[in-house]
Scaffold this motif. Sequence first.
Motif, PDB file in Angstrom:
ATOM      1  N   PRO A  50      -5.184  15.211   2.375  1.00  0.00           N
ATOM      2  CA  PRO A  50      -6.766  14.637   1.847  1.00  0.00           C
ATOM      3  C   PRO A  50      -6.953  13.697   1.694  1.00  0.00           C
ATOM      4  O   PRO A  50      -8.252  12.955   1.391  1.00  0.00           O
ATOM      5  CB  PRO A  50      -7.462  16.455   1.389  1.00  0.00           C
ATOM      6  N   PHE A  51      -6.228  13.165   0.289  1.00  0.00           N
ATOM      7  CA  PHE A  51      -6.397  13.031  -0.751  1.00  0.00           C
ATOM      8  C   PHE A  51      -5.899  11.339   0.505  1.00  0.00           C
ATOM      9  O   PHE A  51      -5.357  10.727  -1.227  1.00  0.00           O
ATOM     10  CB  PHE A  51      -5.584  12.958  -2.047  1.00  0.00           C
ATOM     11  N   GLY A  52      -5.439  10.628   0.924  1.00  0.00           N
ATOM     12  CA  GLY A  52      -4.328   9.453   1.570  1.00  0.00           C
ATOM     13  C   GLY A  52      -5.341   8.715   2.589  1.00  0.00           C
ATOM     14  O   GLY A  52      -5.630   8.361   2.945  1.00  0.00           O
ATOM     15  N   GLY A  53      -7.015   8.745   1.919  1.00  0.00           N
ATOM     16  CA  GLY A  53      -8.112   7.971   2.457  1.00  0.00           C
ATOM     17  C   GLY A  53      -8.042   6.532   2.028  1.00  0.00           C
ATOM     18  O   GLY A  53      -9.463   5.956   2.082  1.00  0.00           O
ATOM     19  N   CYS A  54      -7.068   5.769   0.987  1.00  0.00           N
ATOM     20  CA  CYS A  54      -7.544   5.248  -0.114  1.00  0.00           C
ATOM     21  C   CYS A  54      -7.560   3.724   0.615  1.00  0.00           C
ATOM     22  O   CYS A  54      -8.356   2.422  -0.412  1.00  0.00           O
ATOM     23  CB  CYS A  54      -6.205   4.800  -0.216  1.00  0.00           C
ATOM     24  N   THR A  55      -6.786   3.172   2.035  1.00  0.00           N
ATOM     25  CA  THR A  55      -7.958   2.155   2.777  1.00  0.00           C
ATOM     26  C   THR A  55      -8.643   2.013   2.623  1.00  0.00           C
ATOM     27  O   THR A  55      -9.923   1.278   2.923  1.00  0.00           O
ATOM     28  CB  THR A  55      -6.848   2.091   4.047  1.00  0.00           C
ATOM     29  N   THR A  56      -9.559   3.905   3.184  1.00  0.00           N
ATOM     30  CA  THR A  56     -11.149   3.311   3.419  1.00  0.00           C
ATOM     31  C   THR A  56     -11.788   3.687   2.360  1.00  0.00           C
ATOM     32  O   THR A  56     -12.763   2.515   2.368  1.00  0.00           O
ATOM     33  CB  THR A  56     -11.504   5.047   4.325  1.00  0.00           C
ATOM     34  N   VAL A  57     -11.283   3.867   0.896  1.00  0.00           N
ATOM     35  CA  VAL A  57     -11.980   4.242   0.046  1.00  0.00           C
ATOM     36  C   VAL A  57     -12.165   2.263  -0.739  1.00  0.00           C
ATOM     37  O   VAL A  57     -12.643   1.926  -1.071  1.00  0.00           O
ATOM     38  CB  VAL A  57     -11.740   4.922  -1.221  1.00  0.00           C
ATOM     39  N   GLU A  58     -10.737   1.992  -0.586  1.00  0.00           N
ATOM     40  CA  GLU A  58     -10.745   0.196  -0.983  1.00  0.00           C
ATOM     41  C   GLU A  58     -11.402  -1.173   0.148  1.00  0.00           C
ATOM     42  O   GLU A  58     -12.103  -1.989  -1.030  1.00  0.00           O
ATOM     43  CB  GLU A  58      -9.230  -0.299  -0.936  1.00  0.00           C
ATOM     44  N   ALA A  59     -11.763  -0.586   1.455  1.00  0.00           N
ATOM     45  CA  ALA A  59     -12.513  -1.219   1.939  1.00  0.00           C
ATOM     46  C   ALA A  59     -13.621  -0.976   2.019  1.00  0.00           C
ATOM     47  O   ALA A  59     -14.252  -2.190   2.397  1.00  0.00           O
ATOM     48  CB  ALA A  59     -12.584  -1.160   3.188  1.00  0.00           C
ATOM     49  N   SER A  60     -14.977  -0.073   1.330  1.00  0.00           N
ATOM     50  CA  SER A  60     -16.038  -0.090   1.509  1.00  0.00           C
ATOM     51  C   SER A  60     -16.368  -0.620  -0.015  1.00  0.00           C
ATOM     52  O   SER A  60     -16.001  -1.666  -0.411  1.00  0.00           O
ATOM     53  CB  SER A  60     -16.137   1.481   1.225  1.00  0.00           C
ATOM     54  N   GLN A  61     -17.943  -0.920   0.753  1.00  0.00           N
ATOM     55  CA  GLN A  61     -19.005  -1.782  -0.375  1.00  0.00           C
ATOM     56  C   GLN A  61     -18.676  -1.488  -1.419  1.00  0.00           C
ATOM     57  O   GLN A  61     -18.552  -2.189  -2.625  1.00  0.00           O
ATOM     58  CB  GLN A  61     -20.261  -2.087   0.507  1.00  0.00           C
ATOM     59  N   TRP A  62     -18.420   0.324  -2.455  1.00  0.00           N
ATOM     60  CA  TRP A  62     -18.270   0.529  -3.079  1.00  0.00           C
ATOM     61  C   TRP A  62     -16.920  -0.116  -3.659  1.00  0.00           C
ATOM     62  O   TRP A  62     -16.157   0.218  -4.977  1.00  0.00           O
ATOM     63  CB  TRP A  62     -18.163   2.107  -3.244  1.00  0.00           C
ATOM     64  N   SER A  63     -15.955  -0.521  -3.371  1.00  0.00           N
ATOM     65  CA  SER A  63     -14.592  -1.519  -4.174  1.00  0.00           C
ATOM     66  C   SER A  63     -14.507  -2.478  -4.675  1.00  0.00           C
ATOM     67  O   SER A  63     -13.923  -2.393  -5.693  1.00  0.00           O
ATOM     68  CB  SER A  63     -13.833  -1.308  -3.397  1.00  0.00           C
ATOM     69  N   SER A  64     -16.142  -3.120  -5.181  1.00  0.00           N
ATOM     70  CA  SER A  64     -16.207  -3.878  -6.096  1.00  0.00           C
ATOM     71  C   SER A  64     -17.309  -4.318  -6.352  1.00  0.00           C
ATOM     72  O   SER A  64     -18.895  -3.945  -5.884  1.00  0.00           O
ATOM     73  CB  SER A  64     -15.580  -5.267  -5.045  1.00  0.00           C
ATOM     74  N   ILE A  65     -17.636  -5.233  -7.574  1.00  0.00           N
ATOM     75  CA  ILE A  65     -19.109  -5.110  -7.629  1.00  0.00           C
ATOM     76  C   ILE A  65     -19.200  -6.735  -7.361  1.00  0.00           C
ATOM     77  O   ILE A  65     -18.699  -7.354  -8.122  1.00  0.00           O
ATOM     78  CB  ILE A  65     -19.606  -4.575  -9.508  1.00  0.00           C
ATOM     79  N   GLY A  66     -20.127  -7.218  -6.575  1.00  0.00           N
ATOM     80  CA  GLY A  66     -19.226  -8.675  -6.130  1.00  0.00           C
ATOM     81  C   GLY A  66     -18.374  -8.874  -6.070  1.00  0.00           C
ATOM     82  O   GLY A  66     -18.059  -8.444  -5.169  1.00  0.00           O
ATOM     83  N   PRO A  67     -18.140 -10.066  -6.885  1.00  0.00           N
ATOM     84  CA  PRO A  67     -16.406 -10.481  -6.507  1.00  0.00           C
ATOM     85  C   PRO A  67     -15.125  -9.513  -7.676  1.00  0.00           C
ATOM     86  O   PRO A  67     -13.990  -9.721  -7.256  1.00  0.00           O
ATOM     87  CB  PRO A  67     -15.790 -11.897  -6.688  1.00  0.00           C
ATOM     88  N   ILE A  68     -15.797  -8.587  -8.499  1.00  0.00           N
ATOM     89  CA  ILE A  68     -14.930  -8.054  -9.587  1.00  0.00           C
ATOM     90  C   ILE A  68     -14.159  -6.887  -8.707  1.00  0.00           C
ATOM     91  O   ILE A  68     -15.347  -5.679  -8.504  1.00  0.00           O
ATOM     92  CB  ILE A  68     -15.750  -8.206 -10.042  1.00  0.00           C
ATOM     93  N   GLU A  94       1.060  -1.143   0.043  1.00  0.00           N
ATOM     94  CA  GLU A  94      -0.400  -0.378   0.300  1.00  0.00           C
ATOM     95  C   GLU A  94       1.151   1.329   0.235  1.00  0.00           C
ATOM     96  O   GLU A  94       1.446   1.434   1.250  1.00  0.00           O
ATOM     97  CB  GLU A  94      -1.055  -0.452   1.137  1.00  0.00           C
ATOM     98  N   VAL A  95       0.731   2.428  -0.494  1.00  0.00           N
ATOM     99  CA  VAL A  95       1.452   3.446  -0.596  1.00  0.00           C
ATOM    100  C   VAL A  95       0.639   4.587  -0.436  1.00  0.00           C
ATOM    101  O   VAL A  95       0.877   5.718   0.544  1.00  0.00           O
ATOM    102  CB  VAL A  95       2.013   3.946  -2.447  1.00  0.00           C
ATOM    103  N   CYS A  96      -1.074   4.871  -0.710  1.00  0.00           N
ATOM    104  CA  CYS A  96      -1.217   5.479   0.188  1.00  0.00           C
ATOM    105  C   CYS A  96      -1.422   5.854   1.077  1.00  0.00           C
ATOM    106  O   CYS A  96      -1.681   5.056   2.148  1.00  0.00           O
ATOM    107  CB  CYS A  96      -2.854   5.899  -0.208  1.00  0.00           C
ATOM    108  N   GLY A  97      -1.687   7.076   1.654  1.00  0.00           N
ATOM    109  CA  GLY A  97      -1.320   7.319   3.436  1.00  0.00           C
ATOM    110  C   GLY A  97      -1.443   8.770   4.306  1.00  0.00           C
ATOM    111  O   GLY A  97      -1.772   9.518   3.588  1.00  0.00           O
ATOM    112  N   PRO A  98      -1.148   8.844   5.373  1.00  0.00           N
ATOM    113  CA  PRO A  98      -1.966  10.393   6.225  1.00  0.00           C
ATOM    114  C   PRO A  98      -0.801  11.082   5.203  1.00  0.00           C
ATOM    115  O   PRO A  98      -1.033  12.226   5.181  1.00  0.00           O
ATOM    116  CB  PRO A  98      -1.185  10.456   7.156  1.00  0.00           C
ATOM    117  N   ALA A  99       0.745  10.944   4.279  1.00  0.00           N
ATOM    118  CA  ALA A  99       1.291  11.766   3.070  1.00  0.00           C
ATOM    119  C   ALA A  99       0.195  12.101   2.459  1.00  0.00           C
ATOM    120  O   ALA A  99       0.562  13.266   1.541  1.00  0.00           O
ATOM    121  CB  ALA A  99       2.817  10.736   3.633  1.00  0.00           C
ATOM    122  N   TRP A 100      -0.121  11.689   1.585  1.00  0.00           N
ATOM    123  CA  TRP A 100      -0.919  12.570   1.038  1.00  0.00           C
ATOM    124  C   TRP A 100      -1.925  13.184   1.425  1.00  0.00           C
ATOM    125  O   TRP A 100      -3.099  13.734   0.338  1.00  0.00           O
ATOM    126  CB  TRP A 100      -1.845  11.036   0.278  1.00  0.00           C
TER     127      TRP A 100
END
Length: 146
Positions: free
Chosen positions: A40-58, A32-38
């Motif tokens: 306000p744009f460092g919320g990658c982990t939050t975004v990628e862990a959300s229900q919106w990061s995939s459509i079913g298994p994809i 993982e490359v994204c984080g607090p150093a980014w």
Amino acid sequence: MSRAHRIGALFSAIGIAVSGFILGEKFGLIPEVCGPAWGPFGGCTTVEASQWSSIGPIPIAAIGLIGSIVLFSATVIHARTRREDALMLWLFAGVAGSAIEIALIAIQALFIGAWCGKCLIYGATVLISAAAAISASLAHARSSRA
């Protein structure tokens, strides 16, 4: 190769790299490359862990990777052959991809409450590729009338 083709090919190639990178992170192949150093744009982990990061298994990143490959291929085919079907595919993929990216940006803002810098960079590549496709389509329409 026109300026629109060069821009479209460049930014769709960048899109392939960025979406491939995000997909590699998702499967644990790349750290993982994204984080607090980014900032306000460092919320990658939050975004990628959300229900919106995939459509079913994809994963959405896989859909983005396929979309960028289509954008790149259509751009290069049209640049080399000037086939109208390649131009229409480039234009359709760009407009459809842009609509999806605008929706995903709105989801980050309205539902997730976090911003993924890599996702925003990827979105910019799609929007720029779409603008290049629109430019090429307008140039084609002008040349067809002449």
